[in-house]
Design an enzyme around this catalytic site. Structure first.
Site, PDB file in Angstrom:
ATOM      1  N   ASN A   1      97.120 -37.449 -64.087  1.00 23.90           N
ATOM      2  CA  ASN A   1      96.800 -36.740 -62.841  1.00 23.90           C
ATOM      3  C   ASN A   1      95.302 -36.887 -62.605  1.00 23.90           C
ATOM      4  O   ASN A   1      94.496 -36.251 -63.284  1.00 23.90           O
ATOM      5  CB  ASN A   1      97.199 -35.263 -62.988  1.00 23.90           C
ATOM      6  CG  ASN A   1      96.775 -34.438 -61.782  1.00 23.90           C
ATOM      7  OD1 ASN A   1      96.369 -34.979 -60.752  1.00 23.90           O
ATOM      8  ND2 ASN A   1      96.870 -33.120 -61.907  1.00 23.90           N
ATOM      9  N   TRP A   2      94.965 -37.747 -61.659  1.00 27.45           N
ATOM     10  CA  TRP A   2      93.538 -37.985 -61.407  1.00 27.45           C
ATOM     11  C   TRP A   2      92.868 -36.839 -60.654  1.00 27.45           C
ATOM     12  O   TRP A   2      91.647 -36.826 -60.512  1.00 27.45           O
ATOM     13  CB  TRP A   2      93.362 -39.281 -60.580  1.00 27.45           C
ATOM     14  CG  TRP A   2      93.588 -40.537 -61.348  1.00 27.45           C
ATOM     15  CD1 TRP A   2      93.714 -40.670 -62.706  1.00 27.45           C
ATOM     16  CD2 TRP A   2      93.718 -41.855 -60.795  1.00 27.45           C
ATOM     17  NE1 TRP A   2      93.910 -41.993 -63.029  1.00 27.45           N
ATOM     18  CE2 TRP A   2      93.917 -42.740 -61.876  1.00 27.45           C
ATOM     19  CE3 TRP A   2      93.674 -42.365 -59.499  1.00 27.45           C
ATOM     20  CZ2 TRP A   2      94.069 -44.115 -61.686  1.00 27.45           C
ATOM     21  CZ3 TRP A   2      93.843 -43.727 -59.308  1.00 27.45           C
ATOM     22  CH2 TRP A   2      94.034 -44.587 -60.397  1.00 27.45           C
ATOM     23  N   LYS A   3      93.663 -35.929 -60.113  1.00 26.99           N
ATOM     24  CA  LYS A   3      93.101 -34.840 -59.283  1.00 26.99           C
ATOM     25  C   LYS A   3      92.244 -35.482 -58.193  1.00 26.99           C
ATOM     26  O   LYS A   3      92.582 -36.567 -57.716  1.00 26.99           O
ATOM     27  CB  LYS A   3      92.357 -33.835 -60.159  1.00 26.99           C
ATOM     28  CG  LYS A   3      93.247 -33.361 -61.325  1.00 26.99           C
ATOM     29  CD  LYS A   3      92.664 -32.244 -62.145  1.00 26.99           C
ATOM     30  CE  LYS A   3      93.652 -31.869 -63.258  1.00 26.99           C
ATOM     31  NZ  LYS A   3      93.208 -30.745 -64.092  1.00 26.99           N
TER      32      LYS A   3
ATOM     33  N   HIS B   1     101.204 -26.865 -59.610  1.00 27.11           N
ATOM     34  CA  HIS B   1     100.037 -26.992 -60.496  1.00 27.11           C
ATOM     35  C   HIS B   1      99.168 -25.738 -60.347  1.00 27.11           C
ATOM     36  O   HIS B   1      98.980 -25.236 -59.243  1.00 27.11           O
ATOM     37  CB  HIS B   1      99.240 -28.251 -60.134  1.00 27.11           C
ATOM     38  CG  HIS B   1      98.244 -28.617 -61.196  1.00 27.11           C
ATOM     39  ND1 HIS B   1      97.074 -27.914 -61.378  1.00 27.11           N
ATOM     40  CD2 HIS B   1      98.260 -29.582 -62.146  1.00 27.11           C
ATOM     41  CE1 HIS B   1      96.411 -28.447 -62.392  1.00 27.11           C
ATOM     42  NE2 HIS B   1      97.118 -29.457 -62.879  1.00 27.11           N
TER      43      HIS B   1
ATOM     44  N   GLU C   1      96.078 -25.302 -60.348  1.00 26.70           N
ATOM     45  CA  GLU C   1      94.935 -25.425 -59.429  1.00 26.70           C
ATOM     46  C   GLU C   1      95.372 -25.157 -57.994  1.00 26.70           C
ATOM     47  O   GLU C   1      94.630 -24.593 -57.195  1.00 26.70           O
ATOM     48  CB  GLU C   1      94.291 -26.815 -59.573  1.00 26.70           C
ATOM     49  CG  GLU C   1      93.496 -26.903 -60.882  1.00 26.70           C
ATOM     50  CD  GLU C   1      93.288 -28.317 -61.400  1.00 26.70           C
ATOM     51  OE1 GLU C   1      93.563 -29.284 -60.670  1.00 26.70           O
ATOM     52  OE2 GLU C   1      92.846 -28.440 -62.558  1.00 26.70           O
TER      53      GLU C   1
ATOM     54  N   GLU D   1     101.547 -26.290 -68.730  1.00 27.10           N
ATOM     55  CA  GLU D   1     100.086 -26.448 -68.728  1.00 27.10           C
ATOM     56  C   GLU D   1      99.420 -25.072 -68.804  1.00 27.10           C
ATOM     57  O   GLU D   1      99.202 -24.433 -67.768  1.00 27.10           O
ATOM     58  CB  GLU D   1      99.634 -27.144 -67.444  1.00 27.10           C
ATOM     59  CG  GLU D   1     100.211 -28.530 -67.251  1.00 27.10           C
ATOM     60  CD  GLU D   1      99.324 -29.367 -66.341  1.00 27.10           C
ATOM     61  OE1 GLU D   1      98.842 -30.393 -66.812  1.00 27.10           O
ATOM     62  OE2 GLU D   1      99.094 -28.980 -65.176  1.00 27.10           O
TER      63      GLU D   1
ATOM     64  N   GLY E   1      91.145 -28.622 -68.538  1.00 26.54           N
ATOM     65  CA  GLY E   1      89.759 -28.996 -68.265  1.00 26.54           C
ATOM     66  C   GLY E   1      88.751 -28.225 -69.088  1.00 26.54           C
ATOM     67  O   GLY E   1      87.556 -28.251 -68.820  1.00 26.54           O
TER      68      GLY E   1
ATOM     69  N   SER F   1      93.759 -30.511 -71.606  1.00 26.05           N
ATOM     70  CA  SER F   1      92.805 -31.098 -72.555  1.00 26.05           C
ATOM     71  C   SER F   1      93.457 -32.020 -73.586  1.00 26.05           C
ATOM     72  O   SER F   1      93.015 -32.103 -74.741  1.00 26.05           O
ATOM     73  CB  SER F   1      91.984 -30.012 -73.265  1.00 26.05           C
ATOM     74  OG  SER F   1      91.231 -29.270 -72.322  1.00 26.05           O
TER      75      SER F   1
ATOM     76  N   GLY G   1      95.016 -34.950 -67.434  1.00 25.90           N
ATOM     77  CA  GLY G   1      94.001 -34.908 -66.378  1.00 25.90           C
ATOM     78  C   GLY G   1      92.838 -35.819 -66.726  1.00 25.90           C
ATOM     79  O   GLY G   1      92.911 -37.043 -66.580  1.00 25.90           O
ATOM     80  N   GLY G   2      91.754 -35.233 -67.216  1.00 21.90           N
ATOM     81  CA  GLY G   2      90.512 -35.959 -67.479  1.00 21.90           C
ATOM     82  C   GLY G   2      90.697 -37.271 -68.232  1.00 21.90           C
ATOM     83  O   GLY G   2      90.110 -38.297 -67.866  1.00 21.90           O
TER      84      GLY G   2
END
Ligand code: 13P
Length: 254
Positions: A9-11, A95, A97, A167, A173, A213, A234-235
């Site tokens: 997930n590149w966000k 999600h 976010e 999650e 993150g 993470s 993610g990251g």
């Protein structure tokens, strides 16, 4: 049955050129990746149609967003049908976010799930508790509530197109992952809940991913949990080398 999945997930990250470069690297090395792991990527929505056309069928595409409505006068929204027509395979729904910052309520999450399944778009349904809930030991109650409302009206057959992503918000993150034990316990709880809500065969077939993470150095330990079928990354998905390491860690062939 193939339950192992790694989804990136590149966000809100990467230019179109960076995205194309990433796809190029992934495609070049795809044949060397374990073939018992499904690989998915969720780039920013404006790039989806283009990237789908640049990619092989091994790479599945996920939209980070989908409308809770059909087409109509809804400025800025894009529907599940539109995504399917662009060759997109899944949508991320619920999600944290989006729940926290874009008013995605339980009711909206449920509508998005319905619109997606009706359109033939797969669903990656995200759930997760915040730190306060975890500290109070109420995480199972919260996850049960999120799943119950999101999957209202969904039947066992439709669950073939649903992936669950656990999650924990406190791990997203933050560099602080859930321990392998915390992940294993929650994934077991989720699978048992699916067996109760649907049936045991559906529970066995459903992929349950961990997100928060997750990186090359901890992926194998987290994925070792019996009910942990892979990750939503993610990251660490931004760098193709890190992403590939995580894909290798999700293989049962290790
Ligand atoms: P990080 O891997 O950056 O913690 O993000 C997890 C996530 O939210 C994936 O959807």
């Amino acid at each position: 049955m193939m339950r192992n999945i790694v989804a990136g997930n590149w966000k809100s990250n990467k230019s179109i050129n960076d995205a194309r470069e990433w796809i190029g690297v992934m495609e070049r090395d795809m044949d060397s990746l374990p073939d018992d792991v499904k690989v998915m990527i969720a780039p920013p929505a404006p790039y989806l149609a283009l990237l789908v056309n640049l990619s092989s069928s091994r790479l599945l595409y996920v939209s980070q967003q989908v409308s809770a409505t059909q087409s109509g006068p809804f400025t800025g929204e894009f529907t599940a049908e539109m995504l399917v027509s662009c060759g997109v395979d899944y949508a991320l729904i619920g999600h944290s976010e989006r729940r926290a910052s874009y008013g995605e309520t339980e009711e909206i999450v449920c509508k998005k799930v319905r619109c997606s399944l009706d359109a033939g778009l797969g669903v990656i349904l995200c759930c997760g508790e915040n730190l306060e809930t975890r500290d109070n030991g109420e995480q199972e109650k919260v996850i049960r509530g999120q799943l119950l409302s999101a999957l209202e009206g969904v039947n066992a057959l439709e669950m073939e197109d649903v992936i669950i992503a656990y999650e924990p918000i406190w791990a997203i993150g933050t560099g602080r992952t859930a321990t392998a034990e915390q992940a294993a316990l929650m994934h077991k709880f989720i699978r048992e809940w699916i067996a109760m809500r649907f049936d045991s065969e559906t529970a066995l077939k459903t992929s349950i991913l961990y997100g928060g993470s997750c990186k090359p150095s901890n992926a194998a330990a987290i994925f070792a949990g019996e009910d942990v079928d892979g990750g939503l990354i993610g990251g660490a998905s931004l760098n193709p080398e890190d992403f590939k390491s995580i894909i290798r860690a999700a293989s049962s062939e290790l």
